[in-house]
Design a protein around this motif. Structure first.
Motif, PDB file in Angstrom:
ATOM      1  N   UNK A  11    -120.959 -33.925  29.228  1.00 27.71           N
ATOM      2  CA  UNK A  11    -121.553 -32.661  28.797  1.00 27.71           C
ATOM      3  C   UNK A  11    -122.340 -32.847  27.501  1.00 27.71           C
ATOM      4  N   UNK A  12    -121.807 -33.641  26.588  1.00 29.60           N
ATOM      5  CA  UNK A  12    -122.534 -33.930  25.340  1.00 29.60           C
ATOM      6  C   UNK A  12    -123.838 -34.658  25.658  1.00 29.60           C
ATOM      7  N   UNK A  13    -123.761 -35.644  26.545  1.00 25.40           N
ATOM      8  CA  UNK A  13    -124.970 -36.379  26.927  1.00 25.40           C
ATOM      9  C   UNK A  13    -126.014 -35.433  27.506  1.00 25.40           C
ATOM     10  N   UNK A  14    -125.590 -34.541  28.389  1.00 24.26           N
ATOM     11  CA  UNK A  14    -126.501 -33.580  29.008  1.00 24.26           C
ATOM     12  C   UNK A  14    -127.096 -32.641  27.949  1.00 24.26           C
ATOM     13  N   UNK A  15    -126.264 -32.153  27.036  1.00 21.02           N
ATOM     14  CA  UNK A  15    -126.733 -31.263  25.969  1.00 21.02           C
ATOM     15  C   UNK A  15    -127.781 -31.962  25.104  1.00 21.02           C
ATOM     16  N   UNK A  16    -127.492 -33.194  24.700  1.00 18.87           N
ATOM     17  CA  UNK A  16    -128.430 -33.916  23.842  1.00 18.87           C
ATOM     18  C   UNK A  16    -129.768 -34.140  24.554  1.00 18.87           C
ATOM     19  N   UNK A  17    -129.718 -34.437  25.837  1.00 20.44           N
ATOM     20  CA  UNK A  17    -130.952 -34.639  26.600  1.00 20.44           C
ATOM     21  C   UNK A  17    -131.741 -33.339  26.734  1.00 20.44           C
ATOM     22  N   UNK A  18    -131.057 -32.267  27.151  1.00 20.33           N
ATOM     23  CA  UNK A  18    -131.740 -31.015  27.463  1.00 20.33           C
ATOM     24  C   UNK A  18    -132.096 -30.176  26.238  1.00 20.33           C
ATOM     25  N   UNK A  19    -131.190 -30.051  25.301  1.00 17.47           N
ATOM     26  CA  UNK A  19    -131.430 -29.177  24.142  1.00 17.47           C
ATOM     27  C   UNK A  19    -132.130 -29.892  22.995  1.00 17.47           C
ATOM     28  N   UNK A  20    -131.839 -31.176  22.833  1.00 15.79           N
ATOM     29  CA  UNK A  20    -132.380 -31.900  21.691  1.00 15.79           C
ATOM     30  C   UNK A  20    -133.510 -32.850  22.078  1.00 15.79           C
ATOM     31  N   UNK A  21    -133.638 -33.127  23.377  1.00 15.69           N
ATOM     32  CA  UNK A  21    -134.703 -34.009  23.849  1.00 15.69           C
ATOM     33  C   UNK A  21    -134.510 -35.460  23.462  1.00 15.69           C
ATOM     34  N   UNK A  22    -133.261 -35.861  23.263  1.00 12.78           N
ATOM     35  CA  UNK A  22    -132.961 -37.241  22.859  1.00 12.78           C
ATOM     36  C   UNK A  22    -131.796 -37.786  23.670  1.00 12.78           C
ATOM     37  N   UNK A  23    -131.807 -39.076  23.855  1.00 13.87           N
ATOM     38  CA  UNK A  23    -130.712 -39.727  24.568  1.00 13.87           C
ATOM     39  C   UNK A  23    -129.517 -39.877  23.631  1.00 13.87           C
ATOM     40  N   UNK A  24    -128.332 -40.122  24.185  1.00 13.67           N
ATOM     41  CA  UNK A  24    -127.169 -40.351  23.323  1.00 13.67           C
ATOM     42  C   UNK A  24    -127.383 -41.516  22.344  1.00 13.67           C
ATOM     43  N   UNK A  25    -128.027 -42.574  22.786  1.00 15.55           N
ATOM     44  CA  UNK A  25    -128.295 -43.713  21.898  1.00 15.55           C
ATOM     45  C   UNK A  25    -129.227 -43.310  20.758  1.00 15.55           C
ATOM     46  N   UNK A  26    -130.240 -42.501  21.065  1.00 17.00           N
ATOM     47  CA  UNK A  26    -131.149 -42.028  20.024  1.00 17.00           C
ATOM     48  C   UNK A  26    -130.414 -41.149  19.013  1.00 17.00           C
ATOM     49  N   UNK A  27    -129.523 -40.297  19.503  1.00 15.18           N
ATOM     50  CA  UNK A  27    -128.765 -39.426  18.603  1.00 15.18           C
ATOM     51  C   UNK A  27    -127.827 -40.238  17.712  1.00 15.18           C
ATOM     52  N   UNK A  28    -127.199 -41.250  18.279  1.00 16.43           N
ATOM     53  CA  UNK A  28    -126.296 -42.093  17.483  1.00 16.43           C
ATOM     54  C   UNK A  28    -127.078 -42.804  16.375  1.00 16.43           C
TER      55      UNK A  28
END
Length: 130
Positions: A58-75
């Protein structure tokens, strides 16, 4: 066998991709999706963002859809901000239930949960439909 694996993969993908409800304390004012993005990126300080653990679908999906970034990019993004002293990452909780409790108890917090798990303890301020 190949058809079975493809069908199973399609089923798992559809189960993981759920509608996401952006939740806040019932007393919180309306927040736009743009503001939600800025809050989770540490660019707006009005509310405290609450995340699920890394590698949570769910976090991965949120980061992709709401923030426009992959989990690796967010980290990488948060590692850089923390290292330079320019930001603190969102608070993390272990589960959706813990997030609902945290947001319900903290008027200045903001989170996301599966839309199917919304309770009357929190207020939905936006929904990301999948």
């Amino acid at each position: 066998m190949k058809k079975f694996l493809l069908a199973s993969l399609a089923l798992v993908s559809s189960v993981c991709a759920a509608d996401i409800a952006i939740i806040a304390h019932p007393a919180t004012a309306d927040v736009s999706l743009e503001e939600v993005s800025r809050i989770f990126m540490g660019r707006a300080g009005s509310l405290m963002p609450v995340n699920l653990p890394e590698n949570n679908p769910l976090r991965d999906q949120f980061e992709q859809e709401a923030l426009g970034r992959s989990p690796a990019q967010m980290k990488a993004y948060w590692s850089r901000l923390v290292f330079t002293g320019k930001g603190r990452p969102p608070v993390e909780v272990d589960s959706v239930a813990a997030k609902i409790e945290f947001v319900a108890a903290n008027p200045n917090s903001l989170g996301y949960i599966p839309a199917s798990e919304v309770t009357d303890q929190v207020r939905v301020i936006a929904t990301l439909a999948n």
